[in-house]
Design a protein around this motif. Structure first.
Motif, PDB file in Angstrom:
ATOM      1  N   GLU A   2       6.418   0.698   0.382  1.00  0.00           N
ATOM      2  CA  GLU A   2       5.545  -0.268   1.064  1.00  0.00           C
ATOM      3  C   GLU A   2       6.135  -0.807   2.362  1.00  0.00           C
TER       4      GLU A   2
ATOM      5  N   GLU B  50       5.853   3.444  -5.168  1.00  0.00           N
ATOM      6  CA  GLU B  50       4.921   2.835  -4.216  1.00  0.00           C
ATOM      7  C   GLU B  50       5.510   1.557  -3.617  1.00  0.00           C
ATOM      8  N   GLN B  51       6.211   0.808  -4.431  1.00  0.00           N
ATOM      9  CA  GLN B  51       6.790  -0.448  -3.940  1.00  0.00           C
ATOM     10  C   GLN B  51       7.984  -0.193  -3.022  1.00  0.00           C
TER      11      GLN B  51
ATOM     12  N   TYR C 291       6.637   2.355 -14.098  1.00  0.00           N
ATOM     13  CA  TYR C 291       6.326   0.966 -13.757  1.00  0.00           C
ATOM     14  C   TYR C 291       7.562   0.111 -14.039  1.00  0.00           C
TER      15      TYR C 291
ATOM     16  N   TYR D 249       2.165  -1.906  -9.984  1.00  0.00           N
ATOM     17  CA  TYR D 249       2.358  -0.771  -9.084  1.00  0.00           C
ATOM     18  C   TYR D 249       3.574   0.035  -9.521  1.00  0.00           C
TER      19      TYR D 249
END
Length: 585
Positions: free
Chosen positions: A111, A107-108, A145, A103
């Motif tokens: 979350e 995005e992390q 990433y 991910y």
């Protein structure tokens, strides 16, 4: 706000329970407060941090962890999900495995905000961009990433993730690891701002003592899973009371440190088989029999809690108002010369204190009074709580074993008629220590310790057959043979060439650490003593005119005589006149 009581974390090894990584730890963290947890690798710091967020199997954890009165220990995993990130968040040390490789970073970071705050993906991304800027990341980092980020960048991404839900408690496990010095400063400034703006409480778990000193008001020192000292950061760092804390602080490098680094002797214990009694006693310089059998509780000592049967780091030797007067003949009536004028000093367990001053300042006279070779005309010397100046008979014999002198001139100190074996064995013979075979074995042991041969040929040599360096090592061996607690080293390398000076000083440092000795190093060479001394005393005309930590005395001297000594210290570098004008002490 966060109250931890008797927390224990025990892991299994080979299917058997027994590795107690955290053992009976208790502390409190106020709302908006900051607590540092320090200790060597393997002390249990990370295990403690993870236990506060329920990241160990429940069967491994015992004790109480209460957040605003709510008991967290024993929560189910479902209940923990409502607490983690939202009320208490962790920035882990192992950044390489903390982020999911499939991910994107943005995005992390978003979350936890989507889960706890109900933000949409777009809202979470916008919030992640704001947090990224705050921690020093750019939008491009969010699109990358994890494998495309450096270790320091991943550390900052984890911090952004932890801040997303505005937690009340932020647990930071080695927050500055992987950061360059400028990024480290920016990160510490950010964390300080967060406390001030949001009232976030910080629990800083780190071996970076500089970061802990800057961020926290309270500090807890962890050793082999147990707390050994807890108190205000300024007090603990400024005047450590537990021997382990003292060793930890003296092994930390910073820009104010003038001396070489010095590790704590020995190694931490196996957590599966910790020693009985005080867990630090195998490495401690002042351990007594009680330390080997009874575990010390945390008790109040000088405004902090210390787990030590002796109440903390002990004063080994104390001199009180020492005076020495000689009568000199100047061609007329003998006139008094006051060589030492009301000198008081202390030397603590395992400490290296340097006594510096010009020739004739009274250094050697003071040293000879401390070792009992001269009787003071006033004042007294107290060694391990016993008055050395009033000792007689057996008491004097015992005390004289505890403190030994390394004289300035080894050729003057050694009889030319005696062999190496006789020189080193002489103190054992005088004190009648052991049988003859035991004395011979002891001679071989100390000669080996100082790096000299132990074969019959070398043992039969006389002083004139040895080099200056070899004879100096023989004299050091003689001083060590009675296993003293304190060495008085009077200009121990003054008669050696620079290369041999370095060898002998490195040898003395190694012996001092490994044997747990304290040392008073008498010298006129500030360039030399600044590399080994924890504290420096400056002597002038029979008085101590300045004293303090070695780093402070060398970089910020107060007395004009200290400044004069520093200005006259040897330098090899080539300086211009402009350089000299700009040099300030």
């Amino acid at each position: 706000m966060l109250v931890v009581r008797d927390l224990r974390v025990t892991f299994s090894r080979d299917g058997k329970s027994g590795v107690r990584a955290v053992d009976g730890v208790s502390f409190e963290l106020a709302r908006g407060g900051a607590l540092g947890v320090i200790g060597e690798t393997g002390a249990g710091k990370t295990t403690l941090a993870r236990a506060l967020l329920g990241l160990h199997p429940p069967e491994c954890v015992q004790g109480s962890v209460r957040l605003d009165g709510r008991e967290l220990a024993g929560l189910s995993e479902e209940e923990w999900r409502a607490v983690r990130w939202r009320r208490i968040a962790l920035v882990v040390q192992s950044v390489g495995t903390a982020l999911d490789p499939v991910y994107r970073v943005g995005e992390q970071i978003g979350e936890p905000m989507r889960f706890h705050l109900g933000l949409s993906p777009a809202e979470a991304w916008a919030r992640a961009e704001e947090l990224a800027r705050r921690v020093g990341l750019e939008p491009r980092h969010l699109c990358a990433y994890p494998h495309q980020l450096s270790g320091g960048e991943k550390q900052r991404a984890l911090l952004a993730m932890a801040l997303g839900c505005n937690p009340e408690v932020l647990v930071l496990d080695e927050p500055t690891s992987g950061q360059d010095m400028l990024s480290r400063v920016r990160l510490l400034d950010l964390l300080a701002d967060l406390r001030r703006e949001r009232g976030t409480a910080l629990l800083v778990v780190s071996h970076d003592l500089g970061a802990v000193a800057r961020l926290t008001e309270e500090v807890a020192v962890l050793y082999a899973g147990k707390l050994v000292e807890v108190g205000p950061t300024e007090a603990v760092f400024g005047d450590p009371r537990h021997p382990y804390t003292w060793g930890l602080l003296h092994s930390y490098p910073d820009m104010d440190t003038a001396r070489d680094l010095r590790s704590i002797r020995g190694l931490p214990p196996d957590p599966a088989h910790p020693p009985a009694g005080c867990r630090f006693h195998p490495r401690c310089t002042q351990a007594v029999e009680k330390c080997r059998h009874e575990e010390p509780p945390l008790v109040e000592v000088a405004g902090r809690q210390v787990a030590c049967h002796l109440g903390g780091l002990q004063t080994l030797l104390r001199a009180e108002s020492l005076r020495k007067v000689f009568f000199v003949d100047n061609g007329g009536p003998r006139s008094p010369l006051e060589a030492v004028r009301g000198v008081s000093l202390e030397i603590r367990e395992g400490e290296v204190v340097a006594l510096v001053g010009e020739t004739g300042s009274g250094k050697t006279t003071l040293g000879r009074m401390l070792v009992g070779l001269l009787s003071p005309d006033g004042g007294r010397v107290v060694l391990e709580g016993r008055d050395l100046t009033a000792a007689q008979g057996e008491k004097w014999r015992w005390l004289s074993r505890r403190v030994q002198l390394i004289p300035q001139d080894p050729f003057d100190a050694v009889s030319p008629r005696m062999t190496v074996d006789q020189v080193v064995r002489e103190p054992l013979d005088i004190q009648k220590v052991g049988a003859p075979p035991e004395r011979e074995e002891k001679v071989r042991q100390v000669l080996k310790a100082v790096g000299l041969p132990t074969d019959p040929v070398f043992l039969s040599l006389h002083a004139h057959e040895l080099s200056g360096g070899q004879l100096q090592r023989v004299v050091i061996a003689r001083a060590l043979v009675l296993e003293p607690k304190l060495l008085i080293a009077d200009e121990p390398v003054a008669m050696l060439d620079p290369s041999e000076q370095a060898r002998v000083m490195n040898l003395l440092k190694e012996i001092q650490v490994e044997r747990g000795l304290a040392m008073l190093l008498i010298s006129h060479d500030l360039a030399l003593v600044r590399k080994v001394a924890d504290r420096i005393l400056v002597m002038h005309q029979g008085r101590i005119v300045e004293e303090g930590p070695g780093s402070r005395v060398v970089t910020r001297p107060i007395h004009e005589h200290t400044r004069a000594l520093l200005e006259s210290a040897p330098r090899i570098g080539v300086f211009t006149a402009e350089d000299a004008e700009e040099t300030e002490f």
